[in-house]
Structure formats: structure tokens, C-alpha cells
Design a protein around this motif. Structure first.
Motif, PDB file in Angstrom:
ATOM      1  N   LEU A   8       5.317   5.139   6.016  1.00 49.55           N
ATOM      2  CA  LEU A   8       6.513   4.527   5.464  1.00 49.55           C
ATOM      3  C   LEU A   8       6.849   5.105   4.086  1.00 49.55           C
ATOM      4  O   LEU A   8       6.020   5.790   3.477  1.00 49.55           O
ATOM      5  CB  LEU A   8       6.313   3.008   5.362  1.00 49.55           C
ATOM      6  CG  LEU A   8       5.938   2.303   6.672  1.00 49.55           C
ATOM      7  CD1 LEU A   8       5.717   0.813   6.422  1.00 49.55           C
ATOM      8  CD2 LEU A   8       7.007   2.524   7.736  1.00 49.55           C
ATOM      9  N   ALA A   9       8.035   4.810   3.579  1.00 47.91           N
ATOM     10  CA  ALA A   9       8.492   5.349   2.299  1.00 47.91           C
ATOM     11  C   ALA A   9       7.570   4.983   1.135  1.00 47.91           C
ATOM     12  O   ALA A   9       7.450   5.759   0.185  1.00 47.91           O
ATOM     13  CB  ALA A   9       9.915   4.873   2.010  1.00 47.91           C
ATOM     14  N   ASP A  10       6.909   3.838   1.195  1.00 44.39           N
ATOM     15  CA  ASP A  10       6.005   3.425   0.109  1.00 44.39           C
ATOM     16  C   ASP A  10       4.594   3.984   0.283  1.00 44.39           C
ATOM     17  O   ASP A  10       3.666   3.568  -0.375  1.00 44.39           O
ATOM     18  CB  ASP A  10       5.957   1.907  -0.022  1.00 44.39           C
ATOM     19  CG  ASP A  10       5.238   1.229   1.139  1.00 44.39           C
ATOM     20  OD1 ASP A  10       4.928   1.901   2.143  1.00 44.39           O
ATOM     21  OD2 ASP A  10       4.990   0.022   1.034  1.00 44.39           O
ATOM     22  N   GLU A  11       4.438   4.968   1.184  1.00 40.86           N
ATOM     23  CA  GLU A  11       3.183   5.645   1.498  1.00 40.86           C
ATOM     24  C   GLU A  11       2.224   4.811   2.346  1.00 40.86           C
ATOM     25  O   GLU A  11       1.056   5.159   2.501  1.00 40.86           O
ATOM     26  CB  GLU A  11       2.475   6.144   0.232  1.00 40.86           C
ATOM     27  CG  GLU A  11       3.277   7.180  -0.531  1.00 40.86           C
ATOM     28  CD  GLU A  11       2.514   7.751  -1.709  1.00 40.86           C
ATOM     29  OE1 GLU A  11       1.269   7.724  -1.702  1.00 40.86           O
ATOM     30  OE2 GLU A  11       3.173   8.229  -2.634  1.00 40.86           O
ATOM     31  N   THR A  12       2.707   3.691   2.906  1.00 36.75           N
ATOM     32  CA  THR A  12       1.878   2.943   3.852  1.00 36.75           C
ATOM     33  C   THR A  12       1.733   3.767   5.124  1.00 36.75           C
ATOM     34  O   THR A  12       2.729   4.142   5.744  1.00 36.75           O
ATOM     35  CB  THR A  12       2.499   1.573   4.189  1.00 36.75           C
ATOM     36  OG1 THR A  12       2.478   0.753   3.020  1.00 36.75           O
ATOM     37  CG2 THR A  12       1.745   0.875   5.300  1.00 36.75           C
ATOM     38  N   LEU A  13       0.491   4.049   5.480  1.00 35.99           N
ATOM     39  CA  LEU A  13       0.184   4.767   6.715  1.00 35.99           C
ATOM     40  C   LEU A  13      -0.143   3.740   7.788  1.00 35.99           C
ATOM     41  O   LEU A  13      -0.994   2.868   7.573  1.00 35.99           O
ATOM     42  CB  LEU A  13      -1.010   5.700   6.511  1.00 35.99           C
ATOM     43  CG  LEU A  13      -1.554   6.393   7.762  1.00 35.99           C
ATOM     44  CD1 LEU A  13      -0.512   7.323   8.378  1.00 35.99           C
ATOM     45  CD2 LEU A  13      -2.833   7.150   7.430  1.00 35.99           C
ATOM     46  N   ILE A  14       0.535   3.830   8.926  1.00 33.79           N
ATOM     47  CA  ILE A  14       0.258   2.943  10.056  1.00 33.79           C
ATOM     48  C   ILE A  14      -0.485   3.758  11.099  1.00 33.79           C
ATOM     49  O   ILE A  14      -0.022   4.823  11.517  1.00 33.79           O
ATOM     50  CB  ILE A  14       1.553   2.359  10.646  1.00 33.79           C
ATOM     51  CG1 ILE A  14       2.361   1.636   9.567  1.00 33.79           C
ATOM     52  CG2 ILE A  14       1.222   1.417  11.805  1.00 33.79           C
ATOM     53  CD1 ILE A  14       3.733   1.176  10.024  1.00 33.79           C
ATOM     54  N   ARG A  34      -2.102   1.506   2.287  1.00 35.27           N
ATOM     55  CA  ARG A  34      -1.313   2.151   1.240  1.00 35.27           C
ATOM     56  C   ARG A  34      -2.221   2.459   0.058  1.00 35.27           C
ATOM     57  O   ARG A  34      -2.942   1.578  -0.422  1.00 35.27           O
ATOM     58  CB  ARG A  34      -0.182   1.221   0.818  1.00 35.27           C
ATOM     59  CG  ARG A  34       0.625   1.700  -0.371  1.00 35.27           C
ATOM     60  CD  ARG A  34       1.761   0.768  -0.717  1.00 35.27           C
ATOM     61  NE  ARG A  34       1.272  -0.559  -1.048  1.00 35.27           N
ATOM     62  CZ  ARG A  34       2.019  -1.653  -1.005  1.00 35.27           C
ATOM     63  NH1 ARG A  34       3.285  -1.591  -0.637  1.00 35.27           N
ATOM     64  NH2 ARG A  34       1.516  -2.821  -1.330  1.00 35.27           N
ATOM     65  N   PRO A  35      -2.172   3.704  -0.455  1.00 34.45           N
ATOM     66  CA  PRO A  35      -3.012   4.037  -1.606  1.00 34.45           C
ATOM     67  C   PRO A  35      -2.518   3.348  -2.877  1.00 34.45           C
ATOM     68  O   PRO A  35      -1.325   3.148  -3.067  1.00 34.45           O
ATOM     69  CB  PRO A  35      -2.876   5.561  -1.714  1.00 34.45           C
ATOM     70  CG  PRO A  35      -1.611   5.908  -1.017  1.00 34.45           C
ATOM     71  CD  PRO A  35      -1.387   4.836   0.021  1.00 34.45           C
ATOM     72  N   LYS A  36      -3.473   2.977  -3.709  1.00 32.46           N
ATOM     73  CA  LYS A  36      -3.214   2.429  -5.046  1.00 32.46           C
ATOM     74  C   LYS A  36      -4.005   3.286  -6.030  1.00 32.46           C
ATOM     75  O   LYS A  36      -4.843   4.074  -5.609  1.00 32.46           O
ATOM     76  CB  LYS A  36      -3.694   0.975  -5.136  1.00 32.46           C
ATOM     77  CG  LYS A  36      -2.972   0.029  -4.229  1.00 32.46           C
ATOM     78  CD  LYS A  36      -3.309  -1.433  -4.444  1.00 32.46           C
ATOM     79  CE  LYS A  36      -4.726  -1.752  -4.848  1.00 32.46           C
ATOM     80  NZ  LYS A  36      -5.026  -3.177  -4.905  1.00 32.46           N
ATOM     81  N   PRO A  37      -3.763   3.123  -7.326  1.00 36.99           N
ATOM     82  CA  PRO A  37      -4.524   3.935  -8.279  1.00 36.99           C
ATOM     83  C   PRO A  37      -6.044   3.802  -8.118  1.00 36.99           C
ATOM     84  O   PRO A  37      -6.769   4.761  -8.309  1.00 36.99           O
ATOM     85  CB  PRO A  37      -4.076   3.401  -9.637  1.00 36.99           C
ATOM     86  CG  PRO A  37      -2.696   2.874  -9.381  1.00 36.99           C
ATOM     87  CD  PRO A  37      -2.748   2.323  -7.980  1.00 36.99           C
TER      88      PRO A  37
END
Length: 95
Positions: A8-14, A34-37
Motif C-alpha cells: 500500500l501507499a503507506d508501505e504496508t505490505l500485505i 508496515r516498517p517504522k523507525p
């Protein structure tokens, strides 16, 4: 094994699992990440029950959106799980 479905646009990988179980007990695991820092937000569901088996970091509103997506695309997750994942190279071999 988990197979990629979409990012997804927010880098969430499904991703989704292979088809698990037999007969009436067939199920598919669907994972959102989704990756975070410093780590990841993640949530995992089992279909067809839509049971949430783990959740770290996503907001309630994001969870509602994921559940809408799951209900709309459940048939696709089962089809791709049965196929052993969506192989873009195989399905678009004429490119």
C-alpha cells in the motif's frame, strides 16, 4: 511460506499464506506489516473466520479499513493461496 499480495501507499505490505487445512477446515493467514523507525506495525488474520491473531501498532481506523479489504478480497486470497501465491512473472509471461 508467505506470499506477497500488494504494498500500500503507506508501505504496508500485505502477504498471505498457502492454503492450510483440508475440506471444510481450509484457511488462509493474511498478514499486514508496515516498517517504522524502530520495528514494525503488524496485524494477522485467519480467513474465513476473520479472526485477528496478532496486532501491534495499527490504529483502530486502520484496522477497520483492513477488515473491509479482507471482506472484499477474501475470495482472491483463497484463490492465490491455492495457486501457491500470485506469480506475476508467470501470469504476465508475454511481457
Amino acid at each position: 511460506m508467505m506470499y506477497p499480495y500488494i504494498t500500500l501507499a503507506d508501505e504496508t505490505l500485505i502477504t498471505h499464506s498457502h492454503l492450510m487445512g483440508k475440506g471444510e477446515d481450509k484457511c488462509v493467514k493474511v498478514h499486514f506489516e508496515r516498517p517504522k523507525p524502530y520495528g514494525f506495525d503488524s496485524v494477522t488474520y485467519l480467513l474465513p473466520s476473520y479472526k485477528q491473531t496478532e496486532r501491534i501498532g495499527y490504529s483502530d481506523e486502520e484496522i477497520k479499513d483492513f477488515e473491509k479489504l479482507l471482506r472484499r478480497a477474501a475470495h482472491s486470497f483463497f484463490r492465490y493461496a491455492e495457486m501457491g501465491g500470485l506469480d506475476i512473472a508467470k501470469t504476465n509471461s508475454h511481457w
